[in-house]
Motif scaffolding. Structure first.
Motif, PDB file in Angstrom:
ATOM      1  N   TYR A   1     -75.966  45.333  -8.725  1.00 50.22           N
ATOM      2  CA  TYR A   1     -74.873  46.244  -9.007  1.00 50.22           C
ATOM      3  C   TYR A   1     -75.405  47.632  -9.327  1.00 50.22           C
ATOM      4  CZ  TYR A   1     -72.048  42.013  -9.622  1.00 50.22           C
ATOM      5  OH  TYR A   1     -71.411  40.817  -9.439  1.00 50.22           O
ATOM      6  N   CYS A   2     -74.738  48.630  -8.774  1.00 50.96           N
ATOM      7  CA  CYS A   2     -75.000  50.019  -9.122  1.00 50.96           C
ATOM      8  C   CYS A   2     -74.093  50.389 -10.290  1.00 50.96           C
ATOM      9  CB  CYS A   2     -74.701  50.892  -7.902  1.00 50.96           C
ATOM     10  SG  CYS A   2     -74.949  52.647  -8.150  1.00 50.96           S
TER      11      CYS A   2
ATOM     12  N   GLY B   1     -70.305  49.466  -9.268  1.00 48.19           N
ATOM     13  CA  GLY B   1     -70.036  49.162  -7.879  1.00 48.19           C
ATOM     14  C   GLY B   1     -69.599  47.710  -7.744  1.00 48.19           C
TER      15      GLY B   1
ATOM     16  N   TRP C   1     -79.298  50.396 -11.964  1.00 57.08           N
ATOM     17  CA  TRP C   1     -79.134  49.156 -11.203  1.00 57.08           C
ATOM     18  C   TRP C   1     -79.238  47.969 -12.160  1.00 57.08           C
ATOM     19  CZ3 TRP C   1     -77.779  48.880  -6.121  1.00 57.08           C
ATOM     20  CH2 TRP C   1     -77.932  50.040  -5.347  1.00 57.08           C
TER      21      TRP C   1
ATOM     22  N   LEU D   1     -68.377  53.795  -6.908  1.00 56.67           N
ATOM     23  CA  LEU D   1     -69.720  53.495  -6.424  1.00 56.67           C
ATOM     24  C   LEU D   1     -69.651  52.384  -5.387  1.00 56.67           C
ATOM     25  CD1 LEU D   1     -71.445  53.375  -9.931  1.00 56.67           C
ATOM     26  CD2 LEU D   1     -71.325  55.335  -8.379  1.00 56.67           C
TER      27      LEU D   1
ATOM     28  N   GLU E   1     -72.184  49.972  -3.061  1.00 56.65           N
ATOM     29  CA  GLU E   1     -73.537  49.543  -2.723  1.00 56.65           C
ATOM     30  C   GLU E   1     -73.603  49.027  -1.292  1.00 56.65           C
ATOM     31  OE1 GLU E   1     -72.874  47.900  -7.012  1.00 56.65           O
ATOM     32  OE2 GLU E   1     -71.752  48.056  -5.132  1.00 56.65           O
TER      33      GLU E   1
ATOM     34  N   CYS F   1     -76.590  53.205  -3.041  1.00 53.59           N
ATOM     35  CA  CYS F   1     -75.378  53.300  -3.851  1.00 53.59           C
ATOM     36  C   CYS F   1     -74.802  54.695  -3.644  1.00 53.59           C
ATOM     37  CB  CYS F   1     -75.696  53.057  -5.313  1.00 53.59           C
ATOM     38  SG  CYS F   1     -74.307  53.385  -6.420  1.00 53.59           S
TER      39      CYS F   1
ATOM     40  N   THR G   1     -76.221  59.864  -3.370  1.00 54.32           N
ATOM     41  CA  THR G   1     -76.645  58.481  -3.174  1.00 54.32           C
ATOM     42  C   THR G   1     -77.886  58.167  -3.997  1.00 54.32           C
ATOM     43  OG1 THR G   1     -75.734  58.438  -0.930  1.00 54.32           O
ATOM     44  CG2 THR G   1     -77.368  56.767  -1.468  1.00 54.32           C
TER      45      THR G   1
END
Length: 122
Positions: free
Chosen positions: A95-96, A113, A36, A4, A6, A22, A78
């Protein structure tokens, strides 16, 4: 293994909007959950929002409900986080995350991510 990435973070003023992206390295199953999280300096990572790739089972943290919207573009693999009416307390690294099951706490995701910084000035 899903990777992932971002993007979209930045410095904005209170009341502004920002849209995070993401991108997943591979097409994930429609039953995957995407989410998220955010982590402010000196604080623990906290849940922000989550949704299935199909768009169902969408949940938001109370602190962002009505201001943030999670969405996805399946053709682009995405997931997005549209953030409106930003406040200084929204400042954090975002953060994803992905998981095969529901995401609500920091231990749920199996993939993360690298994070993107969002700074909201007053």
């Amino acid at each position: 293994q899903v990777q992932l990435v971002e993007s979209g973070g930045g410095l904005v003023q209170a009341g502004d909007s920002l849209k995070l992206s993401c991108a997943a390295s591979v097409r994930t199953s429609s039953t995957f959950y995407m989410g998220w999280f955010r982590q402010a300096p000196g604080k623990e990572r906290e849940f922000v929002a989550r949704s299935m790739w199909t768009g169902g089972s969408t949940v938001y943290a109370d602190s962002v409900k009505g201001r943030f919207t999670i969405s996805r573009d399946n053709a682009k693999n995405t997931v997005y986080l549209q953030m409106n009416s930003l406040k200084p307390e929204d400042t954090a690294v975002y953060y994803c995350a992905a998981a095969r099951g529901p995401i609500t706490v920091v231990t749920d995701p199996t993939n993360w991510g690298q994070g993107t910084q969002v700074t909201v000035s007053s």
